[in-house]
Design a protein around this motif. Structure first.
Motif, PDB file in Angstrom:
ATOM      1  N   PHE A 148       0.818  -1.212   0.000  1.00  0.00           N
ATOM      2  CA  PHE A 148       0.000   0.000   0.000  1.00  0.00           C
ATOM      3  C   PHE A 148       0.854   1.266   0.000  1.00  0.00           C
ATOM      4  CE2 PHE A 148      -3.459  -2.613   0.007  1.00  0.00           C
ATOM      5  CZ  PHE A 148      -3.563  -3.417   1.131  1.00  0.00           C
ATOM      6  N   SER A 149       1.960   1.206  -0.744  1.00  0.00           N
ATOM      7  CA  SER A 149       2.863   2.350  -0.799  1.00  0.00           C
ATOM      8  C   SER A 149       3.416   2.519  -2.212  1.00  0.00           C
ATOM      9  CB  SER A 149       3.983   2.167   0.218  1.00  0.00           C
ATOM     10  OG  SER A 149       4.791   3.316   0.275  1.00  0.00           O
ATOM     11  N   TYR A 150       4.430   3.336  -2.312  1.00  0.00           N
ATOM     12  CA  TYR A 150       4.998   3.701  -3.606  1.00  0.00           C
ATOM     13  C   TYR A 150       6.178   2.793  -3.947  1.00  0.00           C
ATOM     14  CZ  TYR A 150       7.704   6.043  -0.028  1.00  0.00           C
ATOM     15  OH  TYR A 150       8.418   6.315   1.117  1.00  0.00           O
ATOM     16  N   TRP A 190      13.884   1.435  -8.696  1.00  0.00           N
ATOM     17  CA  TRP A 190      13.558   0.580  -9.834  1.00  0.00           C
ATOM     18  C   TRP A 190      14.823  -0.019 -10.430  1.00  0.00           C
ATOM     19  CZ3 TRP A 190       8.545   0.481 -12.518  1.00  0.00           C
ATOM     20  CH2 TRP A 190       7.546   1.206 -11.842  1.00  0.00           C
ATOM     21  N   HIS A 193       0.605   8.186  -6.462  1.00  0.00           N
ATOM     22  CA  HIS A 193       2.017   8.532  -6.628  1.00  0.00           C
ATOM     23  C   HIS A 193       2.280   8.862  -8.095  1.00  0.00           C
ATOM     24  CE1 HIS A 193       1.818   6.489  -2.810  1.00  0.00           C
ATOM     25  NE2 HIS A 193       1.453   5.376  -3.427  1.00  0.00           N
ATOM     26  N   TYR A 253       5.211   9.285 -11.302  1.00  0.00           N
ATOM     27  CA  TYR A 253       6.508   8.867 -11.799  1.00  0.00           C
ATOM     28  C   TYR A 253       6.800   9.576 -13.117  1.00  0.00           C
ATOM     29  CZ  TYR A 253       5.603   5.062  -8.543  1.00  0.00           C
ATOM     30  OH  TYR A 253       5.300   4.339  -7.410  1.00  0.00           O
ATOM     31  N   PRO A 257      11.146   4.050 -14.828  1.00  0.00           N
ATOM     32  CA  PRO A 257      10.417   5.149 -14.168  1.00  0.00           C
ATOM     33  C   PRO A 257      11.154   5.630 -12.913  1.00  0.00           C
ATOM     34  CG  PRO A 257       8.929   3.359 -14.759  1.00  0.00           C
ATOM     35  CD  PRO A 257      10.332   2.848 -14.953  1.00  0.00           C
ATOM     36  N   LEU A 308      10.410   7.884  -9.282  1.00  0.00           N
ATOM     37  CA  LEU A 308       9.394   8.436  -8.394  1.00  0.00           C
ATOM     38  C   LEU A 308       9.603   9.941  -8.234  1.00  0.00           C
ATOM     39  CD1 LEU A 308       7.059   7.908  -6.337  1.00  0.00           C
ATOM     40  CD2 LEU A 308       8.844   7.560  -4.611  1.00  0.00           C
ATOM     41  N   LYS A 330       5.087  11.234  -3.858  1.00  0.00           N
ATOM     42  CA  LYS A 330       4.440  10.128  -3.150  1.00  0.00           C
ATOM     43  C   LYS A 330       3.271  10.655  -2.333  1.00  0.00           C
ATOM     44  CE  LYS A 330       7.787  10.505   0.598  1.00  0.00           C
ATOM     45  NZ  LYS A 330       8.616   9.811   1.599  1.00  0.00           N
ATOM     46  N   TYR A 331       2.274   9.800  -2.165  1.00  0.00           N
ATOM     47  CA  TYR A 331       1.081  10.161  -1.380  1.00  0.00           C
ATOM     48  C   TYR A 331       0.524  11.529  -1.788  1.00  0.00           C
ATOM     49  CZ  TYR A 331       2.299   6.109   1.379  1.00  0.00           C
ATOM     50  OH  TYR A 331       2.592   4.829   1.763  1.00  0.00           O
ATOM     51  N   PHE A 340       9.452  13.489  -3.429  1.00  0.00           N
ATOM     52  CA  PHE A 340      10.431  12.452  -3.128  1.00  0.00           C
ATOM     53  C   PHE A 340      11.817  13.081  -3.078  1.00  0.00           C
ATOM     54  CE2 PHE A 340      11.893   8.335  -2.446  1.00  0.00           C
ATOM     55  CZ  PHE A 340      12.882   7.969  -3.340  1.00  0.00           C
ATOM     56  N   TYR A 349       3.395   9.184 -15.280  1.00  0.00           N
ATOM     57  CA  TYR A 349       2.386   8.203 -14.909  1.00  0.00           C
ATOM     58  C   TYR A 349       1.933   8.428 -13.468  1.00  0.00           C
ATOM     59  CZ  TYR A 349       3.944   5.415 -18.936  1.00  0.00           C
ATOM     60  OH  TYR A 349       4.268   4.967 -20.201  1.00  0.00           O
ATOM     61  N   HIS A 356      -0.047   6.420 -10.251  1.00  0.00           N
ATOM     62  CA  HIS A 356      -0.080   5.031  -9.758  1.00  0.00           C
ATOM     63  C   HIS A 356      -0.825   5.026  -8.431  1.00  0.00           C
ATOM     64  CE1 HIS A 356       2.379   2.382  -6.837  1.00  0.00           C
ATOM     65  NE2 HIS A 356       1.487   1.570  -7.386  1.00  0.00           N
ATOM     66  N   SER A 403      -1.890   2.909  -4.955  1.00  0.00           N
ATOM     67  CA  SER A 403      -1.529   1.769  -4.101  1.00  0.00           C
ATOM     68  C   SER A 403      -2.577   1.553  -3.019  1.00  0.00           C
ATOM     69  CB  SER A 403      -0.155   2.015  -3.460  1.00  0.00           C
ATOM     70  OG  SER A 403      -0.189   3.188  -2.650  1.00  0.00           O
ATOM     71  N   SER A 404      -3.761   2.110  -3.216  1.00  0.00           N
ATOM     72  CA  SER A 404      -4.823   1.994  -2.209  1.00  0.00           C
ATOM     73  C   SER A 404      -5.313   0.564  -2.073  1.00  0.00           C
ATOM     74  CB  SER A 404      -5.987   2.911  -2.588  1.00  0.00           C
ATOM     75  OG  SER A 404      -7.072   2.739  -1.725  1.00  0.00           O
TER      76      SER A 404
END
Lengths: 118, 107
Positions: free
Chosen positions: A102-104, A108, B34, B36, B44, B46, B49-50, B55, B87, B89, B91-92
């Motif tokens: 549940f995060s980023y 990579w 998030h 990217y 990609p 970051l 975030k959130y 970042f 992009y 993204h 993550s929920s």
């Protein structure tokens, strides 16, 4: 520094399998998960699934269920993604990324090109 | 599955101009969104975030806002090196999903 180093490019025939590796360094491997994301030529990003490096729990994209297996080797801080019964539309760059549930995705790999062709 | 829809798909912008990219989620995802940046032949990176947290190491001209279903990435005073595809993204919930991408070209 924190990095993920992926294995080299692969060329496979339809129906074959491929196993891509992703070696982590610079952080405590078992404190994070690894997500796998692929990108077909000229297309966007597609999430394939996730594995916890702590306990090996996995979650796969429904469209890949039955064909994909993600594993880790904590002794070498390496994650693996195996895709079976390859088809031409599996041709893509495959990325691993560090991820907490549940995060980023903050780190990579450089990507592994998998080409499926007869 | 949560669908993320970005707009526009493509934007051609002159240097120093302001760029705004939006990302709409098909259901509420709180702040679990998030952003990217991906340059050609690179992985990609970051940026945000959130929804709104920069970042580490990302230039201050990049900022994010929004919550729930509507989110925005803003690039203030675009530089030539910002030419890339962006992009969003979420993550929920699983499966994680990405927006289709927004390509930013420098005029």
């Amino acid at each position: 520094q924190v990095q993920l180093v992926q294995s080299g490019a692969e060329v496979k025939k339809p129906g074959a399998s491929v196993k891509v590796s992703c070696k982590a360094s610079g952080y405590t491997f078992t404190s994070y998960g690894i997500s796998w994301v692929r990108q077909a030529p000229g297309q966007g990003l597609e999430w394939m699934g996730w594995i916890s490096a702590y306990n090996g729990n996995t979650n796969y994209a429904q469209k890949l269920q039955g064909r994909v297996t993600m594993t880790t080797d904590t002794s070498t801080s390496t994650a693996y993604m195996e895709l079976r019964s390859l088809r031409s539309d599996d041709t893509a760059v495959y990325y691993c990324a560090r991820w907490t549930i549940f995060s980023y995705m903050d780190v990579w790999g450089k990507g592994t090109t998998v080409t499926v062709s007869s | 599955e949560i669908v993320l829809t970005q707009s526009p798909d493509f934007q051609s912008v002159t240097p120093k101009e302001k760029v705004t990219i939006t990302c709409r989620a098909s259901q509420s995802i709180g702040s679990s969104l998030h952003w990217y940046q991906q340059k050609p032949d690179q992985s990609p990176k970051l940026l945000i975030k959130y929804a709104s947290q920069s970042f580490s190491g990302v230039p201050s001209r990049f900022s994010g806002s929004g919550s729930g279903t509507d989110f925005t990435l803003t690039i203030n005073s675009l530089e030539a090196e910002d030419a890339a595809t962006y992009y969003c993204h979420q993550s929920s919930s699983l499966p994680q999903t990405f927006g289709q991408g927004t390509k930013v070209e420098i005029k």
